[in-house]
Structures are given as C-alpha cells and as structure tokens.
Write a protein that holds these residues in place. Structure first.
Motif, PDB file in Angstrom:
ATOM      1  N   THR A 135      -0.005  15.294  -4.971  1.00  0.00           N
ATOM      2  CA  THR A 135       1.406  15.597  -5.191  1.00  0.00           C
ATOM      3  C   THR A 135       2.296  14.979  -4.120  1.00  0.00           C
ATOM      4  OG1 THR A 135       1.202  17.689  -3.973  1.00  0.00           O
ATOM      5  CG2 THR A 135       0.887  17.762  -6.378  1.00  0.00           C
ATOM      6  N   ASP A 136       1.696  14.352  -3.129  1.00  0.00           N
ATOM      7  CA  ASP A 136       2.451  13.732  -2.042  1.00  0.00           C
ATOM      8  C   ASP A 136       1.704  12.487  -1.602  1.00  0.00           C
ATOM      9  OD1 ASP A 136       3.566  13.102   0.591  1.00  0.00           O
ATOM     10  OD2 ASP A 136       4.517  15.074   0.494  1.00  0.00           O
ATOM     11  N   LEU A 137       2.436  11.394  -1.412  1.00  0.00           N
ATOM     12  CA  LEU A 137       1.796  10.149  -0.998  1.00  0.00           C
ATOM     13  C   LEU A 137       1.108  10.303   0.350  1.00  0.00           C
ATOM     14  CD1 LEU A 137       1.503   7.290  -2.149  1.00  0.00           C
ATOM     15  CD2 LEU A 137       3.497   6.618  -0.801  1.00  0.00           C
ATOM     16  N   ALA A 138       1.607  11.214   1.186  1.00  0.00           N
ATOM     17  CA  ALA A 138       1.002  11.452   2.498  1.00  0.00           C
ATOM     18  C   ALA A 138      -0.400  12.049   2.390  1.00  0.00           C
ATOM     19  CB  ALA A 138       1.899  12.370   3.325  1.00  0.00           C
ATOM     20  N   ASP A 139      -0.758  12.519   1.203  1.00  0.00           N
ATOM     21  CA  ASP A 139      -2.073  13.135   1.007  1.00  0.00           C
ATOM     22  C   ASP A 139      -3.137  12.141   0.550  1.00  0.00           C
ATOM     23  OD1 ASP A 139      -1.040  15.612   1.713  1.00  0.00           O
ATOM     24  OD2 ASP A 139      -0.512  16.115  -0.361  1.00  0.00           O
ATOM     25  N   LEU A 140      -2.796  10.850   0.491  1.00  0.00           N
ATOM     26  CA  LEU A 140      -3.827   9.865   0.149  1.00  0.00           C
ATOM     27  C   LEU A 140      -5.000  10.009   1.104  1.00  0.00           C
ATOM     28  CD1 LEU A 140      -1.895   6.535  -0.593  1.00  0.00           C
ATOM     29  CD2 LEU A 140      -3.465   7.714  -2.150  1.00  0.00           C
ATOM     30  N   PRO A 141      -6.219  10.138   0.586  1.00  0.00           N
ATOM     31  CA  PRO A 141      -7.358  10.378   1.470  1.00  0.00           C
ATOM     32  C   PRO A 141      -7.851   9.104   2.145  1.00  0.00           C
ATOM     33  CG  PRO A 141      -8.103  10.251  -0.793  1.00  0.00           C
ATOM     34  CD  PRO A 141      -6.590  10.156  -0.838  1.00  0.00           C
ATOM     35  N   GLU A 142      -8.398   9.232   3.307  1.00  0.00           N
ATOM     36  CA  GLU A 142      -9.022   8.094   3.972  1.00  0.00           C
ATOM     37  C   GLU A 142     -10.171   7.576   3.106  1.00  0.00           C
ATOM     38  OE1 GLU A 142     -10.883   6.877   8.341  1.00  0.00           O
ATOM     39  OE2 GLU A 142     -10.001   8.856   7.999  1.00  0.00           O
ATOM     40  N   ASP A 166       4.938   2.621   3.850  1.00  0.00           N
ATOM     41  CA  ASP A 166       4.106   2.658   5.056  1.00  0.00           C
ATOM     42  C   ASP A 166       2.651   3.018   4.783  1.00  0.00           C
ATOM     43  OD1 ASP A 166       6.283   1.999   6.735  1.00  0.00           O
ATOM     44  OD2 ASP A 166       6.919   4.094   6.797  1.00  0.00           O
ATOM     45  N   VAL A 167       2.195   2.744   3.577  1.00  0.00           N
ATOM     46  CA  VAL A 167       0.781   2.958   3.258  1.00  0.00           C
ATOM     47  C   VAL A 167      -0.051   1.803   3.796  1.00  0.00           C
ATOM     48  CG1 VAL A 167      -0.894   3.177   1.373  1.00  0.00           C
ATOM     49  CG2 VAL A 167       1.327   4.327   1.227  1.00  0.00           C
ATOM     50  N   ILE A 168       0.493   0.587   3.699  1.00  0.00           N
ATOM     51  CA  ILE A 168      -0.157  -0.612   4.203  1.00  0.00           C
ATOM     52  C   ILE A 168       0.890  -1.461   4.919  1.00  0.00           C
ATOM     53  CG2 ILE A 168      -1.965  -0.696   2.426  1.00  0.00           C
ATOM     54  CD1 ILE A 168      -0.236  -2.819   0.974  1.00  0.00           C
ATOM     55  N   THR A 169       0.419  -2.478   5.625  1.00  0.00           N
ATOM     56  CA  THR A 169       1.304  -3.499   6.192  1.00  0.00           C
ATOM     57  C   THR A 169       0.849  -4.842   5.652  1.00  0.00           C
ATOM     58  OG1 THR A 169       1.636  -2.223   8.223  1.00  0.00           O
ATOM     59  CG2 THR A 169       2.152  -4.563   8.308  1.00  0.00           C
ATOM     60  N   THR A 173       4.153 -13.728   3.948  1.00  0.00           N
ATOM     61  CA  THR A 173       3.673 -14.735   2.993  1.00  0.00           C
ATOM     62  C   THR A 173       4.700 -15.834   2.757  1.00  0.00           C
ATOM     63  OG1 THR A 173       4.484 -13.432   1.105  1.00  0.00           O
ATOM     64  CG2 THR A 173       2.207 -13.048   1.828  1.00  0.00           C
ATOM     65  N   GLY A 174       5.768 -15.835   3.538  1.00  0.00           N
ATOM     66  CA  GLY A 174       6.755 -16.890   3.404  1.00  0.00           C
ATOM     67  C   GLY A 174       7.514 -16.882   2.099  1.00  0.00           C
ATOM     68  N   GLY A 175       7.680 -15.715   1.511  1.00  0.00           N
ATOM     69  CA  GLY A 175       8.411 -15.618   0.247  1.00  0.00           C
ATOM     70  C   GLY A 175       7.528 -15.619  -0.974  1.00  0.00           C
ATOM     71  N   SER A 176       6.251 -15.963  -0.827  1.00  0.00           N
ATOM     72  CA  SER A 176       5.329 -15.914  -1.964  1.00  0.00           C
ATOM     73  C   SER A 176       4.899 -14.476  -2.221  1.00  0.00           C
ATOM     74  CB  SER A 176       4.093 -16.772  -1.684  1.00  0.00           C
ATOM     75  OG  SER A 176       4.456 -18.121  -1.476  1.00  0.00           O
ATOM     76  N   ALA A 177       4.534 -14.184  -3.459  1.00  0.00           N
ATOM     77  CA  ALA A 177       4.078 -12.836  -3.798  1.00  0.00           C
ATOM     78  C   ALA A 177       2.784 -12.528  -3.046  1.00  0.00           C
ATOM     79  CB  ALA A 177       3.847 -12.719  -5.300  1.00  0.00           C
ATOM     80  N   PRO A 178       2.727 -11.415  -2.335  1.00  0.00           N
ATOM     81  CA  PRO A 178       1.499 -11.080  -1.608  1.00  0.00           C
ATOM     82  C   PRO A 178       0.382 -10.668  -2.555  1.00  0.00           C
ATOM     83  CG  PRO A 178       3.076  -9.289  -1.438  1.00  0.00           C
ATOM     84  CD  PRO A 178       3.788 -10.412  -2.133  1.00  0.00           C
ATOM     85  N   SER A 179      -0.839 -10.857  -2.103  1.00  0.00           N
ATOM     86  CA  SER A 179      -2.022 -10.399  -2.831  1.00  0.00           C
ATOM     87  C   SER A 179      -2.767  -9.420  -1.938  1.00  0.00           C
ATOM     88  CB  SER A 179      -2.927 -11.580  -3.190  1.00  0.00           C
ATOM     89  OG  SER A 179      -3.579 -12.073  -2.033  1.00  0.00           O
ATOM     90  N   VAL A 180      -3.845  -8.853  -2.448  1.00  0.00           N
ATOM     91  CA  VAL A 180      -4.627  -7.901  -1.651  1.00  0.00           C
ATOM     92  C   VAL A 180      -5.178  -8.571  -0.398  1.00  0.00           C
ATOM     93  CG1 VAL A 180      -5.191  -6.362  -3.574  1.00  0.00           C
ATOM     94  CG2 VAL A 180      -6.651  -8.342  -3.105  1.00  0.00           C
ATOM     95  N   ASP A 181      -5.346  -9.897  -0.437  1.00  0.00           N
ATOM     96  CA  ASP A 181      -5.835 -10.611   0.750  1.00  0.00           C
ATOM     97  C   ASP A 181      -4.799 -10.649   1.863  1.00  0.00           C
ATOM     98  OD1 ASP A 181      -8.244 -11.146  -0.517  1.00  0.00           O
ATOM     99  OD2 ASP A 181      -7.543 -13.057  -1.332  1.00  0.00           O
ATOM    100  N   ASP A 182      -3.556 -10.311   1.539  1.00  0.00           N
ATOM    101  CA  ASP A 182      -2.485 -10.332   2.531  1.00  0.00           C
ATOM    102  C   ASP A 182      -2.243  -8.968   3.164  1.00  0.00           C
ATOM    103  OD1 ASP A 182      -1.747 -13.115   2.212  1.00  0.00           O
ATOM    104  OD2 ASP A 182      -0.975 -12.542   0.243  1.00  0.00           O
ATOM    105  N   ILE A 183      -3.101  -8.001   2.863  1.00  0.00           N
ATOM    106  CA  ILE A 183      -2.988  -6.691   3.514  1.00  0.00           C
ATOM    107  C   ILE A 183      -3.453  -6.844   4.953  1.00  0.00           C
ATOM    108  CG2 ILE A 183      -3.774  -4.297   3.541  1.00  0.00           C
ATOM    109  CD1 ILE A 183      -4.131  -4.492   0.510  1.00  0.00           C
ATOM    110  N   GLU A 184      -2.513  -6.673   5.886  1.00  0.00           N
ATOM    111  CA  GLU A 184      -2.797  -6.917   7.306  1.00  0.00           C
ATOM    112  C   GLU A 184      -3.267  -5.652   8.006  1.00  0.00           C
ATOM    113  OE1 GLU A 184      -0.675 -10.124   9.905  1.00  0.00           O
ATOM    114  OE2 GLU A 184       0.535  -8.288   9.921  1.00  0.00           O
ATOM    115  N   ASP A 189      -7.916   2.793   5.388  1.00  0.00           N
ATOM    116  CA  ASP A 189      -9.058   2.042   4.859  1.00  0.00           C
ATOM    117  C   ASP A 189      -9.180   2.238   3.340  1.00  0.00           C
ATOM    118  OD1 ASP A 189     -11.217   0.314   5.020  1.00  0.00           O
ATOM    119  OD2 ASP A 189     -12.669   1.941   5.316  1.00  0.00           O
ATOM    120  N   LEU A 190      -8.035   2.124   2.673  1.00  0.00           N
ATOM    121  CA  LEU A 190      -8.001   2.281   1.223  1.00  0.00           C
ATOM    122  C   LEU A 190      -8.647   1.076   0.539  1.00  0.00           C
ATOM    123  CD1 LEU A 190      -4.289   3.426   0.876  1.00  0.00           C
ATOM    124  CD2 LEU A 190      -6.307   4.904   0.687  1.00  0.00           C
TER     125      LEU A 190
END
Length: 289
Positions: A135-142, A166-169, A173-184, A189-190
């Motif tokens: 019910t809350d994004l803050a409750d996403l489990p590790e 603030d789930v990920i950073t 990507t310089g304006g390109s659409a990010p992909s999962v490989d761009d999760i910094e 550890d989702l």
C-alpha cells in the motif's frame, strides 16, 4: 466497447486480407475526399487504435461529432503495440492513434522505410506504480521484483518514474531512453523485470509491484483492483499520445478535421469525466462547467 464499435471491428477484421488492395485503389484520405464520399456524403477514415482509452475516444467522436464534420470513423482495434504502425505503413490504415512521439521515433529507427509522421498530442495517460499487496512504495521489500514495460521508450519512462520516486538511481544516458542496464544505484537490490506492456497487469500477482501504462491499467481496472503507489508527473511530460499518419497525409483535410475533433471541448469533457485523473486531455480549449 459499444455494439457499433464491435460491428466495425468485425467488418475490419473480415476485410483485413483485402485492406491493402482496397486502399491502394482508393488512394490517400485526401484523394478519397476529392474523388467521392459514401452514400451519406461522409469520408471514411480507417483508424487503428488500442481498446482503451483510444478506441473509446474515437467511438465517442464517431457517434457524436464526426458526421457533422463530414467524417465516418472505421475503428480497427489492436491489442498490442506491434501491429498498428506496420498496418499504417503498408496502407491498411489511414491513421493510427495509440502511441507517443518517442515510441514512433523508436519504431522509425528500426523501420527506416516507414514514412510516418506524428500529427499532434491528444491526451496523456499517466503511468502508475501498482501492487496487489503493498500500500506504500516505501514498503518495497529488499530483493523484491518490479515489472516494467519491455519496449525501449516505455521502459525508459517507467524507470524514470522509479528514479523520481527514489527507488533507483539512473546513469546519465545523454537524453536517450534508459534501460535496466542504466540502473546505477539499487539500494533495495530489486530485480527489475521487463515484461510485454499488455501483460503487466496479469503479471502483477507474481510481482511486488509493476509500472503500468495508463491504457493497460484501465483495461485491467487496476485503479479499482490494485493499489496505486505512485503516479507519473504530468507537467512538461513528453509522453502524450497522438495521431500518426503516413507523411504524405499529414496535412490532408480529413486528418486535420479529425485532429480538430479530438481537441474539441466535447472530447476534453468526455476524457475528464470518463477517466478522471488518468487520461488527461492535451491542447484544445478549456472545458465548460
């Protein structure tokens, strides 16, 4: 979908094999308007759309506004994002209405022979993060799992929403659409799992959360059956949905008339009342109280 829409869809499906030949014989929308109209004096536009909200919006236009503008809308419903651009490029459709400008850009990069043009923004469908259990994004489990659309533009849009919350950073990507490989950075550890966009609502039961396109969330009634944990911001949002045509028809009179109808106050009010807060009209005049 109303009975009249189903009837037109059935006719469109039955005629699919002949559509390219028929349209080649009839020419572009503007050529058909010049050469003749149907028995009621209306120019028919064959429009590809996904079911909700696009096909419903077009049905509203067809039933309430189109005839007075000299148009008849033959709506062909598609249930995924892969077919309507190809059908338009091949001459099976006159127009389609289901996509964003970035999605079209992505398609054209992979299909350089498809000479298609984006006409204008019509509405925005706000992306949402949904969950069956949380019910809350803050409750996403590790170590939890979050689904995102698997096509490039919508995946990037979903990841940007997760980053805004603030789930990920994400890496730059310089304006390109990010992909999962761009999760910094991924503090929880989702596992971020790409899923075909239309399947995300059905996959939600197997995920801790999913970022779902507005149209697919509406079709699956997620606002009523799941918990919305976050919404996409709408200010300066580049992901509005709009009309796409073959480039030669971008200024065709009947396409211009359809675009004007979709930006009318009547259509704006229909969207606001039918899908309050999820389908947001873009452009056009202000609604009257």
């Amino acid at each position: 979908m109303t009975g009249s829409t189903r009837a037109r869809v059935a006719r469109g499906a039955a005629a699919a094999g002949l559509a390219a030949a028929v349209l080649a014989a009839c020419g572009s929308p503007s050529e058909r308007a010049q050469e003749g109209t149907d028995a009621e004096g209306l120019t028919t536009l064959r429009i590809g759309a996904t079911p909700m909200p696009h096909a419903e919006i077009l049905e509203f236009v067809d039933e309430n506004l189109a005839a007075d503008a000299g148009l008849n809308l033959d709506v062909v419903v598609y249930t995924d994002y892969n077919q309507p651009n190809a059908a338009l490029a091949e001459g099976e459709l006159d127009v389609n209405y289901y996509q964003t400008a970035p999605f079209l850009d992505e398609y054209l990069e992979g299909n350089p022979d498809a000479d298609l043009s984006y006409v204008s923004d019509v509405h925005l469908e706000a992306f949402g993060v949904y969950s069956q259990e949380l019910t809350d994004l803050a409750d996403l489990p590790e170590g939890g799992e979050v689904g995102v659309p698997n096509d490039t533009s919508n995946m990037g849009r979903a990841l940007e929403l997760l980053a805004a919350e603030d789930v990920i950073t994400l890496a730059d990507t310089g304006g390109s659409a990010p992909s999962v490989d761009d999760i910094e950075e991924n503090p929880l550890d989702l596992t971020v799992t790409p899923v075909e966009a239309a399947q995300l609502p059905r996959s939600l039961q197997d995920l801790d959360a999913a970022v779902v396109n507005g149209n697919y969330a509406l079709e699956a009634d997620l606002p009523a059956t799941a918990n919305a944990l976050a919404w996409e911001g709408t200010e300066d949002n580049q992901y509005a949905n709009g009309l796409v045509v073959r480039s030669e028809d971008a200024d065709a009179e009947d396409v211009v008339r359809l675009d004007e109808l979709l930006h009318s106050d009547e259509v704006r009010r229909f969207m606001e009342e039918r899908w309050e807060g999820i389908v947001l009209p873009v452009g056009g005049g202000a609604s009257e109280d």
